[in-house]
Scaffold this active site. Structure first.
Site, PDB file in Angstrom:
ATOM      1  N   LYS A 157       0.858  -1.196   0.000  1.00 55.40           N
ATOM      2  CA  LYS A 157       0.000   0.000   0.000  1.00 55.40           C
ATOM      3  C   LYS A 157       0.890   1.241   0.000  1.00 55.40           C
ATOM      4  O   LYS A 157       1.032   1.927   1.012  1.00 55.40           O
ATOM      5  CB  LYS A 157      -0.911  -0.004   1.236  1.00 55.40           C
ATOM      6  CG  LYS A 157      -2.298  -0.554   0.948  1.00 55.40           C
ATOM      7  CD  LYS A 157      -3.152  -0.561   2.183  1.00 55.40           C
ATOM      8  CE  LYS A 157      -4.153   0.571   2.198  1.00 55.40           C
ATOM      9  NZ  LYS A 157      -5.285   0.382   1.287  1.00 55.40           N
TER      10      LYS A 157
HETATM   11  N1  PPE Z   1      -7.549  -2.874  -2.913  1.00 55.75           N
HETATM   12  C1  PPE Z   1      -7.108  -1.604  -2.810  1.00 55.75           C
HETATM   13  C2  PPE Z   1      -6.409  -0.997  -3.972  1.00 55.75           C
HETATM   14  C3  PPE Z   1      -7.320  -0.898  -1.618  1.00 55.75           C
HETATM   15  O1  PPE Z   1      -6.869   0.344  -1.526  1.00 55.75           O
HETATM   16  C4  PPE Z   1      -8.016  -1.509  -0.555  1.00 55.75           C
HETATM   17  C5  PPE Z   1      -8.261  -0.746   0.714  1.00 55.75           C
HETATM   18  C6  PPE Z   1      -8.455  -2.842  -0.703  1.00 55.75           C
HETATM   19  C7  PPE Z   1      -8.208  -3.489  -1.899  1.00 55.75           C
HETATM   20  C8  PPE Z   1      -9.142  -3.586   0.400  1.00 55.75           C
HETATM   21  O2  PPE Z   1      -8.241  -3.914   1.426  1.00 55.75           O
HETATM   22  P1  PPE Z   1      -8.703  -4.073   2.946  1.00 55.75           P
HETATM   23  O3  PPE Z   1      -9.096  -2.711   3.417  1.00 55.75           O
HETATM   24  O4  PPE Z   1      -7.525  -4.616   3.643  1.00 55.75           O
HETATM   25  O5  PPE Z   1      -9.857  -5.016   2.957  1.00 55.75           O
HETATM   26  N2  PPE Z   1      -8.466   0.641   0.530  1.00 55.75           N
HETATM   27  C9  PPE Z   1      -8.319   1.552   1.639  1.00 55.75           C
HETATM   28  C10 PPE Z   1      -8.269   2.994   1.175  1.00 55.75           C
HETATM   29  C11 PPE Z   1      -9.510   3.537   0.583  1.00 55.75           C
HETATM   30  C12 PPE Z   1      -9.429   5.033   0.317  1.00 55.75           C
HETATM   31  O6  PPE Z   1     -10.241   5.505  -0.499  1.00 55.75           O
HETATM   32  O7  PPE Z   1      -8.621   5.733   0.930  1.00 55.75           O
HETATM   33  C13 PPE Z   1      -9.411   1.319   2.680  1.00 55.75           C
HETATM   34  O8  PPE Z   1     -10.436   0.714   2.389  1.00 55.75           O
HETATM   35  O9  PPE Z   1      -9.197   1.751   3.810  1.00 55.75           O
END
Ligand code: PPE
Length: 304
Positions: A157
């Site tokens: 990330k």
């Molecule tokens: N893919 C991406 C690209 C992503 O950024 C997230 C979280 C996920 C999948 C899901 O991961 P998880 O939260 O571990 O289930 N995205 C974060 C940021 C969103 C934003 O707009 O800022 C979040 O959901 O916190």
């Protein structure tokens, strides 16, 4: 956005309005930051952070990719997150830990710069709207492709990665959709700009594997586990664009997005055009889990 009182910065609390950085911060110029998104939910036994240790471990994994030494331990950051929720007297909130190369030298090499760390907590409601959570959202398959691991690492990330997500989001919004879906370089489904994606076909779940460019999502992992425990199996497998159109149900998972149904993709109505039954069951179980009402997953909760 709704402000809270205090932000944790490099080990100390500062007032919300004073949480500032220098304009020559390396991360601002070159995208050299790593971050997390975590949610804290209200439960019968007080506020609980969902899968906190897993999120902080992922933060340290992301840092490793940038050769970034976070000047705190995983344990210290875990405690600092809980303390930040506590001092702001929040019952439910979104939590954004971030670490970034700070201000000292300019130029691409970040290794001589300090690593700054901050934790911010604030109320954040539904990501794609209350209506989206109940009825589903409309998506556009982006003309931007998901970053490939030979260019930027989709499993980490990194703040830099989110330039790709922002471009996809902007395009989808300007075309009148709620959200984007990104394909990878091979044209297979990767994920949303801030969410993982699942399809339901014949009562089974399919989600793209990490090597398709999907972030190792913690909500993704939780849903795979919850579904399995309820007799719904998940296959991690490449998904073709047309499999989205022909699915019985499609939904996003993510900390911010929680479980959001997708009701339309590029003008094709998905399934019955609303939240499907398996999506609804998983959404219900997910919300029970994060609120401490599913005893079997209580060890996913960190009470503040
Ligand atoms: N893919 C991406 C690209 C992503 O950024 C997230 C979280 C996920 C999948 C899901 O991961 P998880 O939260 O571990 O289930 N995205 C974060 C940021 C969103 C934003 O707009 O800022 C979040 O959901 O916190």
């Amino acid at each position: 956005m709704i402000k809270t009182d205090l932000i944790w910065m490099n080990g100390k609390f500062v007032n919300w309005d004073e949480a500032k950085v220098h304009i020559l911060t390396h991360g601002l110029h070159y995208g050299t930051g790593v971050f997390e998104g975590i949610r804290c939910y209200e439960t019968k036994n007080g506020p609980a952070v969902f899968r906190l240790k897993d999120h902080i471990k992922r933060l340290f994994d992301s840092a490793k990719v940038f050769m970034m030494e976070i000047p705190f331990s995983i344990k210290e950051i875990v405690e600092a997150v809980k303390e930040t929720v506590r001092v702001n007297k929040l019952k439910e909130c979104y939590i954004r830990p971030i670490a970034f190369y700070g201000y000292k030298e300019m130029g691409l090499n970040p290794l001589n710069n300090p690593v700054d760390v901050a934790i911010i907590c604030y109320p954040w409601g539904t990501y794609l709207g209350e209506e989206g959570l109940k009825k589903g959202v409309r998506c556009k398959i982006s003309s931007w492709r998901r970053i490939d691991s030979c260019m930027l690492p989709p499993l980490a990330k990194l703040t830099a990665n989110y330039a790709n997500s922002v471009l996809a989001k902007l395009e989808a919004l300007k075309c009148g959709y709620d959200e984007a879906i990104l394909l990878n370089l091979n044209g297979r489904v990767a994920e949303g700009p801030g969410e993982n994606i699942f399809i339901v076909k014949d009562r089974k779940l399919i989600t793209p594997p990490f090597c398709a460019g999907a972030l190792p999502g913690i909500t993704r992992d939780s849903i795979i586990t919850i579904a399995k425990d309820r007799g719904v199996l998940t296959t991690e497998m490449e998904i073709l664009r047309e499999q989205l159109f022909l699915a019985d149900e499609v939904f996003f998972t993510g900390t911010a997005a929680e479980i959001t149904p997708i009701r339309e993709i590029d003008g094709r109505v998905i399934g019955n055009g609303s939240r499907g039954p398996i999506t609804e069951m998983l959404q219900t179980e997910f919300f029970k889990t994060v609120r401490g009402e599913n005893k079997e997953y209580l060890d996913w909760l960190d009470f503040v």
